[in-house]
Design an enzyme around this catalytic site. Structure first.
Site, PDB file in Angstrom:
ATOM      1  N   SER A 145       0.836  -1.201   0.000  1.00  0.00           N
ATOM      2  CA  SER A 145       0.000   0.000   0.000  1.00  0.00           C
ATOM      3  C   SER A 145       0.875   1.257   0.000  1.00  0.00           C
ATOM      4  O   SER A 145       1.630   1.479  -0.940  1.00  0.00           O
ATOM      5  CB  SER A 145      -0.961  -0.047   1.194  1.00  0.00           C
ATOM      6  OG  SER A 145      -1.978   0.917   1.071  1.00  0.00           O
ATOM      7  N   ASP A 223     -10.124  -5.776  -3.175  1.00  0.00           N
ATOM      8  CA  ASP A 223      -9.521  -4.729  -2.342  1.00  0.00           C
ATOM      9  C   ASP A 223     -10.459  -3.529  -2.304  1.00  0.00           C
ATOM     10  O   ASP A 223     -10.817  -2.969  -3.344  1.00  0.00           O
ATOM     11  CB  ASP A 223      -8.170  -4.333  -2.947  1.00  0.00           C
ATOM     12  CG  ASP A 223      -7.346  -3.423  -2.059  1.00  0.00           C
ATOM     13  OD1 ASP A 223      -7.923  -2.511  -1.437  1.00  0.00           O
ATOM     14  OD2 ASP A 223      -6.122  -3.604  -2.011  1.00  0.00           O
ATOM     15  N   HIS A 256      -7.256  -6.131   0.984  1.00  0.00           N
ATOM     16  CA  HIS A 256      -6.092  -5.272   1.243  1.00  0.00           C
ATOM     17  C   HIS A 256      -5.309  -5.702   2.489  1.00  0.00           C
ATOM     18  O   HIS A 256      -4.376  -5.013   2.897  1.00  0.00           O
ATOM     19  CB  HIS A 256      -6.577  -3.824   1.416  1.00  0.00           C
ATOM     20  CG  HIS A 256      -5.523  -2.775   1.219  1.00  0.00           C
ATOM     21  ND1 HIS A 256      -4.952  -2.486  -0.001  1.00  0.00           N
ATOM     22  CD2 HIS A 256      -4.921  -1.925   2.100  1.00  0.00           C
ATOM     23  CE1 HIS A 256      -4.071  -1.515   0.120  1.00  0.00           C
ATOM     24  NE2 HIS A 256      -4.023  -1.160   1.392  1.00  0.00           N
TER      25      HIS A 256
END
Length: 278
Positions: A145, A223, A256
């Protein structure tokens, strides 16, 4: 340096250290996994950069990377995601300030005093690791991320430093997504031209073909941040236009979280080993 923790792990050692950072003007922690020694050859290093809300321990405790790193003979170094402390500026949410350093050098008050994570990762931390541990100068970089953003810009801005780069669900076009716009406007000011220096897509379009290194990106199609914050298709198009050696894998059903990272971290370690262990 002060050792905070040490644990035997897959015949190697998982450690956590604190040191005073002259770059960030505050104490910093980092975690390191030292694989069992094989011979007198110093092992290479994989740097892992974590995402928003994280510190140096998230990857250590959730990703399950140590078993394969021990098998391959790769040192894992996990820095914190930002400077920390009572005297360090903080933001108004999880996506700004402490735990959200974005791996750049801030230029605006009150952030510029401490938020120089790029310089810390480029210079101070590797020098410290080299001086304190038996490691080679061969290194690769990966992240998740915000940390995927960090890994990708570190690789692009430092040709020849890393053998390879990989990322899980990276922020690839921060100039154009809410997380990046909020952070960049505070850390770097309102001049959007200054933002481009820290945007992976902009850096890739400006890159030279001879500086390209093998790149692996995994992205879950479930995600929750995929459409608004991550947008890997934008990076895929930049890589196509620049003939950058990048593999983008869309993984069905994954979100995620660290469950996603744990599912594919072995692939990433073996990917990096191809180049680190040459």
């Amino acid at each position: 340096m002060e050792m905070l923790e040490e644990h035997r792990c897959f015949q190697g050692w998982q450690q956590r250290w604190r040191h005073d950072s002259s770059t960030l003007n505050c104490p910093m922690t980092f975690s390191i996994f030292l694989p069992p020694p094989r011979d007198h050859t110093p092992p290479p290093v994989l740097y892992w950069l974590s995402g928003l809300t994280c510190n140096d321990e998230n990857f250590t405790t959730k990703a399950g990377a140590q078993r394969v790193a021990a098998e391959l003979g790769i040192v894992l170094v996990m820095p914190d995601t930002s400077p920390r402390g009572e005297k360090v500026a903080n933001g108004d949410g999880y996506d700004l300030g402490q735990s959200a350093g974005f791996y750049l050098n801030a230029t605006q008050p009150p952030w510029a005093t401490h938020y120089r994570m790029y310089d810390y990762l480029r210079d101070e931390l590797p020098a410290l690791v080299q001086s304190q541990f038996n490691v080679s100068d061969r290194c690769a970089i990966s992240g998740h991320s915000m940390g995927g953003h960090g890994a990708l810009i570190m690789a692009l801005k430092n040709p020849g430093k890393y053998t390879s780069v990989s990322a899980f669900a990276p922020i690839v076009n921060p100039c154009s997504v809410p997380w990046g716009i909020k952070a960049f406007s505070r850390y770097l000011g309102e001049d959007k031209n200054a933002w481009l220096e820290w945007d992976r897509c902009a850096l890739m379009y400006a890159s030279n073909a001879q500086d390209a290194i093998p790149t692996l990106i995994d992205q879950g199609d479930n995600d929750q941040f995929l459409a608004d914050q991550l947008q890997p298709a934008v990076l895929a198009e930049a890589a196509r236009q620049k003939a950058w050696p990048m593999t983008l894998r869309i993984q069905p059903g994954y979100d995620h979280s660290y469950y996603f990272i744990a599912s594919f971290i072995e692939d990433h370690l073996r990917f990096h080993a191809q180049y680190l262990l040459k």
